[in-house]
Design an enzyme around this catalytic site. Structure first.
Site, PDB file in Angstrom:
ATOM      1  N   THR A  87       1.299  -0.830   0.336  1.00  0.00           N
ATOM      2  CA  THR A  87       0.115   0.336  -0.258  1.00  0.00           C
ATOM      3  C   THR A  87       0.707   1.391   0.412  1.00  0.00           C
ATOM      4  O   THR A  87       0.452   2.286   0.031  1.00  0.00           O
ATOM      5  CB  THR A  87      -0.998  -0.169   0.849  1.00  0.00           C
ATOM      6  OG1 THR A  87      -0.185  -0.075   2.180  1.00  0.00           O
ATOM      7  CG2 THR A  87      -2.542  -1.004   0.964  1.00  0.00           C
ATOM      8  N   GLY A  88       2.336   0.952  -0.136  1.00  0.00           N
ATOM      9  CA  GLY A  88       3.038   1.812  -0.625  1.00  0.00           C
ATOM     10  C   GLY A  88       2.811   3.530   0.940  1.00  0.00           C
ATOM     11  O   GLY A  88       3.232   3.394   1.842  1.00  0.00           O
ATOM     12  N   GLY A 119      10.034  14.110   3.631  1.00  0.00           N
ATOM     13  CA  GLY A 119      10.205  12.581   3.772  1.00  0.00           C
ATOM     14  C   GLY A 119       8.309  12.194   3.350  1.00  0.00           C
ATOM     15  O   GLY A 119       7.740  12.820   2.947  1.00  0.00           O
ATOM     16  N   LEU A 121      12.068   3.562  -2.784  1.00  0.00           N
ATOM     17  CA  LEU A 121      12.200   3.842  -3.795  1.00  0.00           C
ATOM     18  C   LEU A 121      11.628   2.255  -4.953  1.00  0.00           C
ATOM     19  O   LEU A 121      11.145   1.096  -4.445  1.00  0.00           O
ATOM     20  CB  LEU A 121      13.894   3.225  -4.398  1.00  0.00           C
ATOM     21  CG  LEU A 121      14.429   4.226  -3.716  1.00  0.00           C
ATOM     22  CD1 LEU A 121      16.439   4.078  -3.768  1.00  0.00           C
ATOM     23  CD2 LEU A 121      14.567   5.615  -3.492  1.00  0.00           C
ATOM     24  N   ALA A 122      10.774   3.009  -5.699  1.00  0.00           N
ATOM     25  CA  ALA A 122      10.507   2.184  -6.750  1.00  0.00           C
ATOM     26  C   ALA A 122      11.280   0.994  -7.095  1.00  0.00           C
ATOM     27  O   ALA A 122      10.215  -0.020  -7.439  1.00  0.00           O
ATOM     28  CB  ALA A 122      10.501   2.964  -8.450  1.00  0.00           C
ATOM     29  N   HIS A 123      12.770   0.915  -7.879  1.00  0.00           N
ATOM     30  CA  HIS A 123      12.743  -0.677  -8.148  1.00  0.00           C
ATOM     31  C   HIS A 123      13.065  -1.093  -6.642  1.00  0.00           C
ATOM     32  O   HIS A 123      13.476  -2.324  -6.875  1.00  0.00           O
ATOM     33  CB  HIS A 123      14.313  -0.175  -8.255  1.00  0.00           C
ATOM     34  CG  HIS A 123      14.913   0.842  -8.542  1.00  0.00           C
ATOM     35  ND1 HIS A 123      14.567   2.395  -8.070  1.00  0.00           N
ATOM     36  CD2 HIS A 123      15.931   0.704  -7.211  1.00  0.00           C
ATOM     37  CE1 HIS A 123      15.826   2.999  -7.408  1.00  0.00           C
ATOM     38  NE2 HIS A 123      16.269   1.653  -7.054  1.00  0.00           N
ATOM     39  N   HIS A 161      35.784   4.460 -25.656  1.00  0.00           N
ATOM     40  CA  HIS A 161      36.212   5.822 -26.340  1.00  0.00           C
ATOM     41  C   HIS A 161      35.481   7.049 -27.382  1.00  0.00           C
ATOM     42  O   HIS A 161      35.172   5.749 -28.059  1.00  0.00           O
ATOM     43  CB  HIS A 161      37.714   6.337 -26.323  1.00  0.00           C
ATOM     44  CG  HIS A 161      38.300   7.476 -26.585  1.00  0.00           C
ATOM     45  ND1 HIS A 161      37.581   8.056 -25.056  1.00  0.00           N
ATOM     46  CD2 HIS A 161      38.379   8.271 -27.239  1.00  0.00           C
ATOM     47  CE1 HIS A 161      38.752   9.802 -25.375  1.00  0.00           C
ATOM     48  NE2 HIS A 161      39.233   9.082 -26.668  1.00  0.00           N
TER      49      HIS A 161
END
Ligand code: FAD
Ligand code: NAI
Length: 466
Positions: free
Chosen positions: A144-145, A272, A320-322, A445
């Site tokens: 539920t985040g 936050g 974090l999402a990941h 390079h």
């Protein structure tokens, strides 16, 4: 009221929940996902990662055209931004992306319920949507985040005192924007409006911005953002705010105990996010939250109630999402009897300012605190041919390695495309590469990634281009 039974039920369709649902379907489970928003994708796709990155890219194009095109020999006259079009493009990107998740649910035969889920028994949820449904799951994942952490002296009004939810949808570019909290959201959204001409003032409680990242990254990012026009009040405590229809005044106290008064047309509160468990009915099934409102889980994402699991922003770990997605995959694989491995030390963190900041592994401050002996290699982008050719020479790559074994312990980049380059650091950490291992690998390079090779060589005193 109909009743529905599934092997796996996921509450919340953010990057944690929808990925868990897909992995469950891949492993042969019957799966349902319950989402109270009208669209899928959670905070990240609707009001977080994706819309903020769309605005960051648009505003950076404008800023480049204004400040850098001239050096490249490109003359622009009559340059203007169109905030309405910028917001429309952002909304289009969000719509396409969230529709993509609907497609993925269909493709994987995942049943989607729209409505707020509440536990009525360990294996049963009521879903309050357009119609009332009961959904049963042999396994239920709470995904539920999180939501914005409020700041009591500065209550959000959604008009002048706003959170990121409103800040990604303003109808005008603020003349003056106060950002409370010098973390990731503050620096990213502050950059969007700073590039478009707003005077941005950051009020941060700690003595540096992005305080959880490596100290050198904080210093360099602050320098870059000062160049963009940001003002900083560090070690400063906000004490109150007063808003009228057109402006807002913030009062704060600096480290000398002096009162600071700041005016702006908008204040962004970004101190936050906190876990979101409102009305979930966890008390009904006997799940107690920890001191920070998070759902406690063990290493297999199991809560104290058999058959109920939790992942993503609602549990401890980086928000974090990941990370949420990795939790989701690992949780479902544990349920299926597999043996996944997930180490939060390998989760990279990125701040999508320009230059970007990206980190993985230990910071120098953490190593000092732990007493571990380490060595350091660094390479500035101003010594990179590719960076000079691109007019992007702000920043450094810093690599920290064990003093004795040379094992890489952390990689920190501030510079162009740091967000993409940090993948090499993740790979290095995961395979326990030494600094030497990274230094001897051929890097094409000219590329920005040569700075990683050079920083790794520098850790052993053999950098070639500094
Ligand atoms: P969420 O994405 O919050 O999803 C949870 C879902 O659950 C929500 O859709 C919610 O509606 C639903 N829900 C809640 N309760 C119920 C209920 N009772 N019944 C049904 N549904 C319910 N992270 C990054 O990695 N990269 C970034 O660039 C990035 N940018 C961000 C920018 C902003 C402005 C913000 C705010 C966040 C950003 N984040 C970023 C953080 C990222 O969005 C979160 O870490 C991530 O979304 C957490 O995923 P989750 O699945 O745990 O929860
Ligand atoms: P954050 O935790 O990144 O930063 C909050 C900042 O506010 C910190 O610097 C903290 O010291 C400061 N602070 C706390 N209380 C304060 C006070 N009373 N007065 C002044 N400053 C105060 O939180 P933020 O920026 O709100 O982001 C929330 C979460 O969303 C983060 O965990 C982050 O990981 C995630 N996120 C990730 C992004 C990304 O990956 N690029 C982008 C945006 C958000």
């Amino acid at each position: 009221m109909s009743e529905n039974k599934f092997d796996l039920v996921v509450i919340g369709a953010g990057p944690g929940g929808y990925v868990a649902a897909i992995r469950g379907a891949q492993l042969g489970m019957t799966v349902a996902i319950i989402e109270k928003r009208d669209t899928l994708g959670g905070t990240c796709l609707n009001v977080g990662c994706i819309p903020s990155k769309a605005l960051l890219d648009s505003s950076e194009h404008f800023h480049q055209a204004k400040e850098k095109f001239g050096v490249h020999g490109i003359k622009v006259t009559g340059l203007k931004h169109d905030i309405k079009q910028m917001m429309k493009r952002k909304d289009d990107v969000v719509e396409t992306t969230t529709k993509g998740i609907e497609y993925l649910m269909k493709k994987n035969n995942i049943t989607v319920f729209h409505g707020a889920a509440t536990f009525v028994a360990n294996d049963t949820l009521d879903v309050a949507g357009k119609k009332k449904e009961t959904v049963k799951g042999a396994h239920i994942i709470i995904a539920t985040g999180s939501e914005v952490t409020p700041l009591p002296p500065v209550p959000l009004d959604g008009k002048r005192i706003i959170s990121s939810d409103e800040a990604i949808a303003l109808k005008e570019v603020p003349k003056k924007l106060i950002v409370i909290g010098g973390g990731v959201i503050g620096m990213e959204i502050g950059s969007v409006y700073g590039r478009l001409g707003a005077e941005v003032t950051v009020v941060e409680f700690m003595d540096r911005i992005i305080p959880t990242m490596d100290g050198d990254m904080s210093k360099q990012l602050q320098r870059s953002l000062k160049k963009l026009g940001f003002n900083f009040h560090l070690s400063t405590k906000v004490t109150g705010a007063k808003a009228t229809n057109t402006k807002v005044t913030v009062t704060a106290e600096n480290k000398k105990g002096e009162e600071v008064s700041l005016d702006a047309d908008y204040v962004l509160v970004s101190i936050g996010r906190r876990p979101h468990t409102d009305k979930l009915g966890l008390d009904k099934i006997g799940i107690a939250l920890d001191e920070r409102g998070r759902v406690p889980v063990n290493g297999r994402f199991e809560t104290s109630v058999p058959g109920v699991y939790a992942i993503g922003d609602v549990i401890p770990g980086p928000m974090l999402a990941h990370k949420a997605s990795e939790d989701g995959v690992a949780c479902v694989e544990f349920i299926a009897g597999q043996h996944p491995h997930l180490d939060y030390n390998m989760i990279p963190g990125v701040v999508y300012t320009w230059p970007e900041v990206a980190s993985v592994g230990a910071t120098e401050e953490q190593l000092k605190e732990s007493g571990r002996q380490y060595k350091k290699g660094a390479f500035p982008f101003k010594a990179s041919g590719r960076a000079r050719a691109s007019e992007e020479s702000d920043g450094i790559v810093k690599i920290l390695a064990d003093a004795e074994t040379d094992e890489m312990l952390g990689m920190h980049i501030i510079g162009p495309r740091a967000a993409d380059m940090i993948a090499e650091g993740v790979l290095g950490l995961a395979y326990r590469a030494s600094a030497e291992d990274i230094g001897i690998l051929p890097h094409a390079h000219p590329t920005f990634s040569e700075a990683i090779k050079e920083a790794a060589l520098d850790a052993n005193g053999v950098a070639l281009h500094i």
